[in-house]
Design an enzyme around this catalytic site. Structure first.
Site, PDB file in Angstrom:
ATOM      1  N   SER A 231      -6.454  18.771  -1.823  1.00 50.68           N
ATOM      2  CA  SER A 231      -7.729  18.284  -1.283  1.00 50.68           C
ATOM      3  C   SER A 231      -7.494  17.271  -0.178  1.00 50.68           C
ATOM      4  O   SER A 231      -8.312  17.124   0.725  1.00 50.68           O
ATOM      5  CB  SER A 231      -8.579  17.657  -2.399  1.00 50.68           C
ATOM      6  OG  SER A 231      -7.988  16.469  -2.869  1.00 50.68           O
TER       7      SER A 231
ATOM      8  N   GLY B  73      -3.503  19.794  -7.252  1.00 49.97           N
ATOM      9  CA  GLY B  73      -2.452  20.544  -6.584  1.00 49.97           C
ATOM     10  C   GLY B  73      -2.990  21.548  -5.574  1.00 49.97           C
ATOM     11  O   GLY B  73      -2.216  22.297  -4.982  1.00 49.97           O
TER      12      GLY B  73
ATOM     13  N   HIS C 249       8.982  22.848  -2.916  1.00 50.48           N
ATOM     14  CA  HIS C 249       9.962  21.807  -2.578  1.00 50.48           C
ATOM     15  C   HIS C 249      10.947  22.305  -1.515  1.00 50.48           C
ATOM     16  O   HIS C 249      12.083  21.851  -1.450  1.00 50.48           O
ATOM     17  CB  HIS C 249      10.705  21.309  -3.825  1.00 50.48           C
ATOM     18  CG  HIS C 249       9.831  20.509  -4.754  1.00 50.48           C
ATOM     19  ND1 HIS C 249       9.538  19.185  -4.538  1.00 50.48           N
ATOM     20  CD2 HIS C 249       9.176  20.863  -5.880  1.00 50.48           C
ATOM     21  CE1 HIS C 249       8.732  18.746  -5.502  1.00 50.48           C
ATOM     22  NE2 HIS C 249       8.497  19.757  -6.333  1.00 50.48           N
TER      23      HIS C 249
ATOM     24  N   ASP D  89       1.193  21.514   3.379  1.00 49.12           N
ATOM     25  CA  ASP D  89      -0.214  21.449   2.989  1.00 49.12           C
ATOM     26  C   ASP D  89      -1.130  21.482   4.207  1.00 49.12           C
ATOM     27  O   ASP D  89      -2.126  22.208   4.249  1.00 49.12           O
ATOM     28  CB  ASP D  89      -0.503  20.180   2.188  1.00 49.12           C
ATOM     29  CG  ASP D  89       0.283  20.131   0.898  1.00 49.12           C
ATOM     30  OD1 ASP D  89       0.905  21.157   0.547  1.00 49.12           O
ATOM     31  OD2 ASP D  89       0.290  19.075   0.246  1.00 49.12           O
TER      32      ASP D  89
HETATM   33  P1  ADP Z   1      -4.467  16.739  -3.907  1.00 46.51           P
HETATM   34  O1  ADP Z   1      -4.245  16.690  -2.435  1.00 46.51           O
HETATM   35  O2  ADP Z   1      -3.431  17.559  -4.609  1.00 46.51           O
HETATM   36  O3  ADP Z   1      -5.839  17.156  -4.300  1.00 46.51           O
HETATM   37  P2  ADP Z   1      -3.970  13.939  -3.597  1.00 46.51           P
HETATM   38  O4  ADP Z   1      -3.738  12.850  -4.576  1.00 46.51           O
HETATM   39  O5  ADP Z   1      -2.944  14.189  -2.563  1.00 46.51           O
HETATM   40  O6  ADP Z   1      -4.291  15.250  -4.456  1.00 46.51           O
HETATM   41  O7  ADP Z   1      -5.314  13.679  -2.800  1.00 46.51           O
HETATM   42  C1  ADP Z   1      -6.485  13.292  -3.488  1.00 46.51           C
HETATM   43  C2  ADP Z   1      -7.117  12.148  -2.716  1.00 46.51           C
HETATM   44  O8  ADP Z   1      -7.610  12.606  -1.449  1.00 46.51           O
HETATM   45  C3  ADP Z   1      -8.330  11.579  -3.431  1.00 46.51           C
HETATM   46  O9  ADP Z   1      -7.966  10.596  -4.356  1.00 46.51           O
HETATM   47  C4  ADP Z   1      -9.146  11.015  -2.261  1.00 46.51           C
HETATM   48  O10 ADP Z   1      -8.657   9.748  -1.865  1.00 46.51           O
HETATM   49  C5  ADP Z   1      -8.838  11.997  -1.140  1.00 46.51           C
HETATM   50  N1  ADP Z   1      -9.872  13.057  -1.096  1.00 46.51           N
HETATM   51  C6  ADP Z   1      -9.680  14.363  -1.116  1.00 46.51           C
HETATM   52  N2  ADP Z   1     -10.855  15.052  -1.043  1.00 46.51           N
HETATM   53  C7  ADP Z   1     -11.832  14.133  -0.969  1.00 46.51           C
HETATM   54  C8  ADP Z   1     -13.258  14.169  -0.883  1.00 46.51           C
HETATM   55  N3  ADP Z   1     -13.916  15.317  -0.885  1.00 46.51           N
HETATM   56  N4  ADP Z   1     -13.917  12.988  -0.838  1.00 46.51           N
HETATM   57  C9  ADP Z   1     -13.264  11.832  -0.841  1.00 46.51           C
HETATM   58  N5  ADP Z   1     -11.924  11.725  -0.926  1.00 46.51           N
HETATM   59  C10 ADP Z   1     -11.202  12.851  -0.999  1.00 46.51           C
HETATM   60 MG    MG Z   2      -2.525  15.914  -1.517  1.00 47.77          MG
END
Ligand code: ADP
Ligand code: MG
Length: 366
Positions: A125, A122, A36, A170
C-alpha cells in the site's frame, strides 16, 4: 508543531467541498516469484492488484498543506516551511519534496487519499500511495516524468522520508504492472516486460493475519548478509554469481542466504522464459521452501497456509509473498477455482484459531 489528527473519514467531494480537484490512482502489487532479489540486482515477477489507492489534489491559496486519509480517518496539516508530521503524511510529503528537488515548483496543496489496498499485509500500500501521489502531481503540474523515473522517485520517497530501506520492485510494479500480466523486472537495468500468466491459471492471495513483526531489523540483516556474500565472492551483487559451487564454500549463514538469492533468480528466469501452470507452481513452491529454509523469513502461519493451499486439488503451487515475517501468501491455481479454494482454506485455517483473510480474488472489487 504539527501532528497527525484523527478525523472522521470524508469522501473527496466532501473534503474539497465544491472546489475542483484532479485525481490519479495506482495499484498494489503481489509478487509471484523473485523474493528478496531486488536489492541483489536480480529478477522478479510481480503483478498489479485490482485494489488501488486514489489520490485527489487541489491547489489552495493559503500556504501549507492539508492531507486527509479516508482510509485511516486521519489528517495532517502543516505550514510551508515545516516538515510533515510522522505517519502517512511523510509518504506524500516525500513525493512533493523530491519533485521540488528536481526544480518543480509545487504550490500549496490539499490532498485526499482513499484506498482499498489493505495496509501492512504485503500488497505494498505504501508504493501504491507514493505512485498515486506522483501521478496526481504529474497531472496537476504537467511535470515531464516517465513511469520508470516516477517509480524511482517513489522509491526515494519511501527511503528518504518514510525511512524504509526498500528495493525498487514495489514502486516499479505499482507504476508499470497491470492486473492481467506479470511484470518481468530486472532490478539492475530496470528493463521490464509484460508477460501473460500461464494458460488457464489464476491466483489466490491470502493475508495470514500475522503482522509483519521484526521485519525491518531482519530485512536489514538479510541485506547486509547478501552484501557480505557478494563481497566474499568478489562480485558486484549476488545477481552476478555464475557458479553455485562458489556459494557452497561460504560460511553459514551467508551460504544459505546467497543460495536462496541465486536459485531464486534462476526460478524467475525459467518462469519468465515461458512455462506451463504446473511448472510455474512448482517454481513457486520451491521458492517458498528456499525462503523458509535458506533465507529464513517465513513464520508458522505462512507455512501452514502454503501447505493447506498446496494440498488442494487444482493448486499448482504456493509461497509467501512480500518480505516475510508475516503478511500474505500467493498461490497459482486452475482458472475458475480460486474463489472456492481460497475461501475454503481461509475458513479451515481460521477454524484452527487463525485470523486469515482472502485478498484475491475479491468479489467486492472484481
Ligand atoms: P505495505 O506497503 O506492505 O502495505 P507498509 O508498512 O510499507 O505496508 O506501508 C503502510 C503505510 O503506508 C501505512 O502505515 C501508512 O503510513 C501508509 N499508507 C498506505 N496506504 C495509505 C492510505 N490509503 N492512507 C494513508 N496512509 C497509507
Ligand atoms: Mg510498503
Amino acid at each position: 508543531m504539527t501532528a497527525t489528527l484523527t478525523r472522521p473519514p470524508m469522501s473527496a467531494a466532501e473534503f474539497f467541498a465544491g472546489r475542483s480537484f484532479i485525481q490519479a490512482s495506482a495499484p498494489g502489487r503481489v509478487n509471484l516469484l523473485g523474493e528478496h532479489t531486488d536489492y541483489n540486482d536480480g529478477f522478479m515477477l510481480p503483478i498489479a492488484t485490482p485494489q488501488r489507492t486514489t489520490v485527489s489534489m487541489a491547489v489552495v491559496s493559503a500556504p501549507g498543506y492539508r492531507f486527509h486519509s479516508a482510509t485511516l480517518g486521519s489528517e495532517a496539516a502543516f505550514g510551508a516551511g515545516e516538515d510533515a508530521p510522522s505517519g502517512f503524511a511523510r509518504y506524500i510529503f516525500g513525493c512533493i519534496r523530491l519533485l521540488e528537488a528536481r526544480g518543480v515548483a509545487v504550490p500549496p496543496l490539499q490532498v485526499h487519499v482513499d484506498s482499498n489496498v489493505p495496509l501492512g499485509t504485503g500488497l505494498s500500500s505504501s508504493a501504491a500511495l507514493e505512485v498515486a501521489t506522483l501521478r496526481a502531481l504529474r497531472r496537476l503540474l504537467a511535470v515531464e516524468l516517465d513511469d520508470v523515473a516516477l517509480a524511482l522517485l517513489a522509491q526515494q520517497a519511501e527511503i528518504a522520508y518514510a525511512g524504509v530501506n526498500c528495493g525498487v520492485m514495489d514502486q516499479m510494479a505499482s507504476s508499470l504492472a497491470d492486473e492481467v500480466s506479470m511484470l518481468f523486472l530486472d532490478a539492475r537495468t530496470l528493463a521490464t516486460k509484460l508477460l501473460p500468466l500461464p494458460d488457464a491459471a489464476e491466483i489466490i492471495v491470502i493475508d495470514s493475519g500475522v503482522a509483519r513483526k521484526l521485519e525491518t531489523s531482519k530485512y536489514n540483516e538479510r541485506r547486509a548478509e547478501c552484501e557480505r556474500a557478494a563481497s566474499m565472492l568478489g562480485v558486484p551483487a549476488l545477481r552476478d554469481v555464475a557458479d553455485i559451487k562458489a556459494v557452497e564454500a561460504l560460511p553459514e549463514p551467508i551460504r544459505q542466504r546467497a543460495r536462496h538469492v541465486v536459485t531464486e533468480n534462476w526460478r524467475v528466469l525459467e518462469a519468465a522464459g515461458g512455462v506451463d501452470a504446473a511448472r510455474f507452481g512448482q517454481l513457486m513452491s520451491a521458492s517458498h521452501a528456499s525462503l523458509r529454509d535458506d533465507y529464513q523469513v517465513s513464520v508458522n502461519a505462512l507455512d501452514t497456509l502454503v501447505d493447506m493451499l498446496c494440498a488442494e486439488d487444482g493448486v499448482h503451487g504456493a509461497r509467501l509473498t512480500g518480505a516475510g515475517f508475516g503478511g500474505a501468501c500467493v498461490a497459482l491455481c486452475r482458472k475458475g477455482s480460486a474463489a472456492a479454494i481460497g475461501g475454503k482454506v481461509v475458513e479451515r485455517f481460521n477454524a484452527g484459531g487463525g485470523s486469515a483473510g482472502l485478498l484475491l480474488p475479491n468479489s467486492a472489487i472484481q
